[in-house]
Design a protein around this motif. Structure first.
Motif, mmCIF file in Angstrom:
data_model
loop_
_atom_site.group_PDB
_atom_site.id
_atom_site.type_symbol
_atom_site.label_atom_id
_atom_site.label_comp_id
_atom_site.label_asym_id
_atom_site.label_seq_id
_atom_site.Cartn_x
_atom_site.Cartn_y
_atom_site.Cartn_z
ATOM 1 N N ALA A 199 0.823 -1.207 0.000
ATOM 2 C CA ALA A 199 0.000 0.000 0.000
ATOM 3 C C ALA A 199 0.865 1.268 0.000
ATOM 4 O O ALA A 199 0.519 2.257 -0.656
ATOM 5 C CB ALA A 199 -0.936 -0.006 1.205
ATOM 6 N N HIS B 263 -7.199 6.130 -1.027
ATOM 7 C CA HIS B 263 -7.550 4.718 -0.811
ATOM 8 C C HIS B 263 -6.384 3.963 -0.175
ATOM 9 O O HIS B 263 -6.577 3.219 0.800
ATOM 10 C CB HIS B 263 -7.940 4.073 -2.133
ATOM 11 C CG HIS B 263 -8.157 2.599 -2.043
ATOM 12 N ND1 HIS B 263 -9.267 2.049 -1.427
ATOM 13 C CD2 HIS B 263 -7.401 1.550 -2.460
ATOM 14 C CE1 HIS B 263 -9.178 0.731 -1.469
ATOM 15 N NE2 HIS B 263 -8.054 0.403 -2.086
ATOM 16 N N GLU B 264 -5.198 4.141 -0.697
ATOM 17 C CA GLU B 264 -4.034 3.439 -0.157
ATOM 18 C C GLU B 264 -3.695 3.922 1.256
ATOM 19 O O GLU B 264 -3.309 3.137 2.106
ATOM 20 C CB GLU B 264 -2.830 3.593 -1.091
ATOM 21 C CG GLU B 264 -3.032 2.982 -2.461
ATOM 22 C CD GLU B 264 -3.393 1.507 -2.435
ATOM 23 O OE1 GLU B 264 -2.935 0.783 -1.538
ATOM 24 O OE2 GLU B 264 -4.144 1.075 -3.329
ATOM 25 N N ARG C 33 -5.981 2.178 3.534
ATOM 26 C CA ARG C 33 -5.535 0.792 3.747
ATOM 27 C C ARG C 33 -4.413 0.736 4.772
ATOM 28 O O ARG C 33 -4.407 -0.121 5.664
ATOM 29 C CB ARG C 33 -5.040 0.178 2.437
ATOM 30 C CG ARG C 33 -6.134 -0.254 1.502
ATOM 31 C CD ARG C 33 -5.574 -0.880 0.241
ATOM 32 N NE ARG C 33 -4.853 -2.105 0.540
ATOM 33 C CZ ARG C 33 -3.999 -2.671 -0.300
ATOM 34 N NH1 ARG C 33 -3.733 -2.139 -1.464
ATOM 35 N NH2 ARG C 33 -3.377 -3.787 0.038
#
Length: 190
Positions: free
Chosen positions: A107, A125-126, A129
């Protein structure tokens, strides 16, 4: 079965189906209210900049390294004590932390690529995560400490103070019995 019983059964079976269908062929359907306007929020914007996300992700990864080292120390202690149950428990947590670290590494790499492309959606998004994996590793750290019986809420050394209070006259001044008396038998079968 009599004719009357058949008619009742037939009306019970067909009645709900017939009433669920629309009315007579010329009848109009009842009007329904128009659908209410939906309040759907637009895409969320991150309040953290791309470089700050990368920096925070790397801090989380450093924290995961520290947790990994702590769990490896617990594994060695369990091996020295030859405590198989603790060893299995801590080894399980250690394996889960290693998997989480692999996810975090992947990630972080994708986060750096997203920041380089100025892709806010991918970067956010990463970053999410990485944050979730960090929280999972913290939970695994607490579970590992629980495996070995470490106290999770350690505040400091416990201090206690005992005080002897003086008793009023007449209390505590009776002599102690020299021999203890046996209580009466509670069961007649003994």
């Amino acid at each position: 079965m009599s004719r009357r019983a058949r008619f009742i059964w037939l009306s019970l079976l067909i009645g709900p189906v017939a009433s669920a269908q629309s009315g007579a062929p010329g009848a109009q359907a009842p009007e329904t209210a128009p659908p209410a306007a939906a309040d759907i929020p637009g895409p969320q914007r991150s309040t953290v900049s791309g470089p700050d996300m990368v920096r925070q992700g790397k801090e989380y990864r450093t924290n995961m390294d520290r947790v990994l080292a702590e769990l490896q120390t617990m594994v060695e202690q369990s091996r020295k004590q030859k405590d198989v149950i603790r060893l299995n428990c801590v080894m399980d947590k250690l394996a889960q932390v290693k998997v989480s670290m692999n996810i975090a590494d992947e990630a972080i790499q994708k986060l750096q690529e997203g920041v380089a492309r100025n892709d806010d959606g991918s970067s956010f998004h990463e970053y999410t995560r990485i944050t979730i994996v960090n929280q999972k590793v913290q939970v695994l750290q607490n579970e590992g400490q629980t495996c070995v019986g470490a106290e999770l809420n350690y505040i400091g050394a416990t201090r206690w103070k005992s005080m002897l209070l003086s008793c009023p006259r007449g209390h505590g001044s009776q002599p102690r019995p020299s021999a203890l008396e046996r209580p009466p038998v509670a069961s007649p079968f003994m």
